[in-house]
Design a protein around this motif. Structure first.
Motif, short mmCIF file in Angstrom:
data_model
loop_
_atom_site.label_atom_id
_atom_site.label_comp_id
_atom_site.label_asym_id
_atom_site.label_seq_id
_atom_site.Cartn_x
_atom_site.Cartn_y
_atom_site.Cartn_z
N ARG A 276 -48.77 -55.35 0.08
CA ARG A 276 -48.21 -55.97 -1.03
C ARG A 276 -49.44 -56.86 -1.83
O ARG A 276 -49.45 -56.75 -3.08
CB ARG A 276 -47.21 -57.54 -0.76
CG ARG A 276 -45.68 -56.71 -0.26
CD ARG A 276 -44.94 -58.06 -0.21
NE ARG A 276 -44.99 -58.72 0.88
CZ ARG A 276 -44.80 -58.44 2.19
NH1 ARG A 276 -43.90 -57.41 2.38
NH2 ARG A 276 -44.95 -59.33 3.22
N GLN A 277 -50.50 -57.62 -1.25
CA GLN A 277 -51.54 -57.86 -1.82
C GLN A 277 -52.61 -57.15 -2.38
O GLN A 277 -52.83 -57.13 -3.49
CB GLN A 277 -52.19 -58.89 -0.74
CG GLN A 277 -51.59 -60.15 -0.26
CD GLN A 277 -52.44 -61.01 0.78
OE1 GLN A 277 -53.51 -60.43 1.18
NE2 GLN A 277 -51.94 -62.03 1.24
N ASP A 278 -52.39 -56.00 -1.61
CA ASP A 278 -53.31 -54.90 -2.16
C ASP A 278 -52.75 -54.10 -3.21
O ASP A 278 -53.63 -53.69 -4.23
CB ASP A 278 -53.56 -53.84 -0.92
CG ASP A 278 -54.84 -54.18 -0.14
OD1 ASP A 278 -55.40 -55.31 -0.22
OD2 ASP A 278 -54.68 -53.66 1.15
N VAL A 279 -51.46 -53.82 -3.42
CA VAL A 279 -50.83 -53.21 -4.36
C VAL A 279 -51.15 -54.22 -5.65
O VAL A 279 -51.20 -53.83 -6.76
CB VAL A 279 -49.54 -53.13 -4.12
CG1 VAL A 279 -48.34 -52.66 -5.43
CG2 VAL A 279 -49.03 -51.80 -2.99
N ALA A 280 -50.79 -55.58 -5.49
CA ALA A 280 -50.94 -56.50 -6.69
C ALA A 280 -52.28 -56.43 -7.22
O ALA A 280 -52.39 -56.39 -8.33
CB ALA A 280 -50.63 -57.92 -6.28
N ALA A 281 -53.13 -56.21 -6.35
CA ALA A 281 -54.67 -56.09 -6.65
C ALA A 281 -55.00 -54.95 -7.48
O ALA A 281 -55.74 -54.71 -8.34
CB ALA A 281 -55.72 -56.51 -5.79
N CYS A 282 -54.22 -53.74 -7.10
CA CYS A 282 -54.58 -52.47 -7.76
C CYS A 282 -53.72 -52.25 -8.94
O CYS A 282 -53.83 -51.17 -9.66
CB CYS A 282 -54.27 -51.49 -6.92
SG CYS A 282 -55.50 -51.54 -5.41
N LEU A 283 -52.57 -53.07 -9.44
CA LEU A 283 -51.79 -52.65 -10.51
C LEU A 283 -52.61 -52.66 -11.69
O LEU A 283 -53.09 -53.95 -11.76
CB LEU A 283 -50.45 -53.13 -10.39
CG LEU A 283 -49.36 -52.89 -9.39
CD1 LEU A 283 -48.20 -53.50 -9.41
CD2 LEU A 283 -49.13 -51.23 -9.34
N ASN A 284 -52.36 -51.99 -12.44
CA ASN A 284 -52.97 -52.22 -13.95
C ASN A 284 -51.83 -52.77 -15.00
O ASN A 284 -50.85 -53.02 -14.50
CB ASN A 284 -53.55 -51.15 -14.58
CG ASN A 284 -52.84 -50.02 -14.91
OD1 ASN A 284 -51.45 -50.17 -15.13
ND2 ASN A 284 -53.18 -48.91 -14.84
N GLU A 285 -52.41 -53.20 -16.09
CA GLU A 285 -51.30 -53.87 -17.07
C GLU A 285 -50.30 -52.93 -17.42
O GLU A 285 -49.30 -53.33 -17.81
CB GLU A 285 -52.22 -54.28 -18.42
CG GLU A 285 -53.25 -55.44 -18.09
CD GLU A 285 -53.73 -56.08 -19.25
OE1 GLU A 285 -53.56 -55.40 -20.38
OE2 GLU A 285 -54.41 -57.20 -19.21
#
Length: 442
Positions: free
Chosen positions: A240-249
């Protein structure tokens, strides 16, 4: 029917009471009552704890129609529940075994009925022996950590309805001893003695051999499940942390950011993102996505979900469905607001002035063509197509993103630009995510 002889009474009520105390939100309990030893003991236990804990109690018997004795079992379940002043509902189901087999088909039909129950929790009688068999069954099928973790004590069936297994750490011998002390009757399903079924084979043939050689095998397998569950939970948190860091605007998974994590974490982040979208592809499908992830021609399908690649990021492509018709929308900062066609949310930063938003008058409208917006103070008004290109909004998402109007005036293209004359630092930036035409939507 069968009954049991008297044995020393096990301290089982305290174990179940401890589980219930750990889940105080479960005030309306519905027991899955097959009529077998395990579920009979569970219902009897919960009936004895009902007054002390103040919960309501009901029972559900799923009539699969697979045995000539099925009607007798249903009558027994209703009568036994009635003897404890517990209302019992019988649901008749049709088992679809095509492509999955009788065991899986019956389970699917049963859990569909569980998910329709009006309660806080459906309570099932699976015990430690069942857990050990489930771990072994999943291991021989090549399952990953989630499969080895097997059955959790508590999981969500659907929003507002949990599935609770308070006996999961209890050996079946303890349940048999309880039934003996209380002189309980139950029904025996003849199919449980048929080793042609995979789970029966493990219980009747494989597990007795393992117990003879390794007397602690049940506890060992159950402990392995707990270790796997902890590891799976930790990986889920990292994911979940990595997905949040990889999602763009724009809501896409930025592959350049993911690559900085290293290959193993990048693969896990991609799999975690798919799970958030409701997709759990098999190894072949996932590997195909991983191999093609950076190609601009990517168009990956899985059970109704479609992903496409654009400028180094993966996006959900909602099958070309245009933005919904005009609709009013509330201003709810820091919340996800479900609307027709997608979800609107707001984040702090350069954005629309809060003093304007709180007055209301917000509407979402589909694009009609030719709209222009002044995105920078003192700058010229510009075509939305240009703004979308500069923001990197994928072409297939441009028709999915509605325009935000404030009192009839174009105020924003969510996620791309806001009208400079209506904006300020410390304002609210609108974001839109179209509902995917896959497992979680459309």
């Amino acid at each position: 029917m069968a009954s049991s002889r008297k044995l020393p009474q096990p301290d089982l009520a305290h174990r179940v009471a401890a589980v219930l105390a750990g889940h105080p939100h479960c005030r309306r309990l519905c027991v899955g009552l097959s009529g077998g030893l395990d579920s009979v003991v569970l219902l009897h236990l919960l009936a004895s704890l009902r007054d002390a804990f103040g919960f309501s109690l009901s029972a559900l018997h799923v009539h699969h129609g697979l045995s000539a004795k099925a009607d007798d079992w249903a009558r027994f379940a209703v009568d036994f529940a009635g003897s404890l002043a517990v209302p019992c509902t019988v649901r008749r189901v049709t088992v679809d075994a095509a492509g999955v087999g009788i065991e899986a088909g019956a389970r699917a039909a049963r859990y569909a009925e569980f998910a329709a129950v009006v309660a806080d929790a459906v309570v099932l009688a699976q015990h430690r022996d069942d857990q050990a068999e489930t771990v072994l069954f999943n291991v021989v099928r090549g399952a990953g950590l989630a499969g080895i973790a097997a059955m959790p004590i508590l999981r969500s069936l659907q929003p507002g309805l949990d599935l609770l297994r308070p006996l999961l750490d209890v050996p079946r011998a303890v349940l048999a001893a309880y039934a003996a002390v209380h002189v309980l009757d139950w029904v025996d399903d003849d199919s449980n003695a048929d080793p042609a079924y995979d789970r029966n084979y493990l219980r009747l043939v494989a597990m007795p051999v393992l117990r003879q050689r390794f007397p602690g095998v049940d506890e060992g397998l159950a402990r392995a499940a707990r270790h796997a569950a902890e590891a799976e939970a930790l990986l889920g948190e990292y994911g979940r942390q990595d997905v949040a860091a990889c999602l763009n605007e724009a809501g896409g998974l930025d592959l350049h950011r993911a690559a900085l994590l290293g290959e193993l974490r990048a693969r896990h982040a991609l799999r975690s993102w798919l799970q958030q979208l409701g997709a759990r592809p098999d190894k072949r499908a996932f590997d195909a996505l991983w191999q093609q992830r950076g190609t601009e021609s990517l168009c990956w399908h899985w059970h109704g979900l479609m992903l496409r690649s654009y400028r180094g990021a993966l996006y959900v492509a909602p099958d070309g469905v245009p933005a919904a018709a005009m609709q009013s929308c509330p201003f709810l900062p820091l919340q996800k607001v479900p609307l027709e066609g997608g979800v609107l949310r707001w984040q702090r930063g350069w954005g629309l002035r809060e003093s304007l938003l709180v007055q209301g008058g917000l509407e979402l409208r589909p694009r009609s063509g030719g709209e222009r917006l002044r995105a920078r103070p003192g700058g010229p008004s510009r075509a939305l197509k240009q703004l979308c290109q500069e923001a990197g909004l994928p072409p297939w998402l441009r028709t999915q993103t509605p325009l935000l109007y404030l009192n009839g005036e174009l105020a924003a293209l969510p996620g791309v630009a806001v009208a400079a004359e209506l904006a300020e630092e410390g304002g609210w930036w609108p974001m839109w995510q179209a509902v995917p035409a896959g497992p979680n939507g459309g």
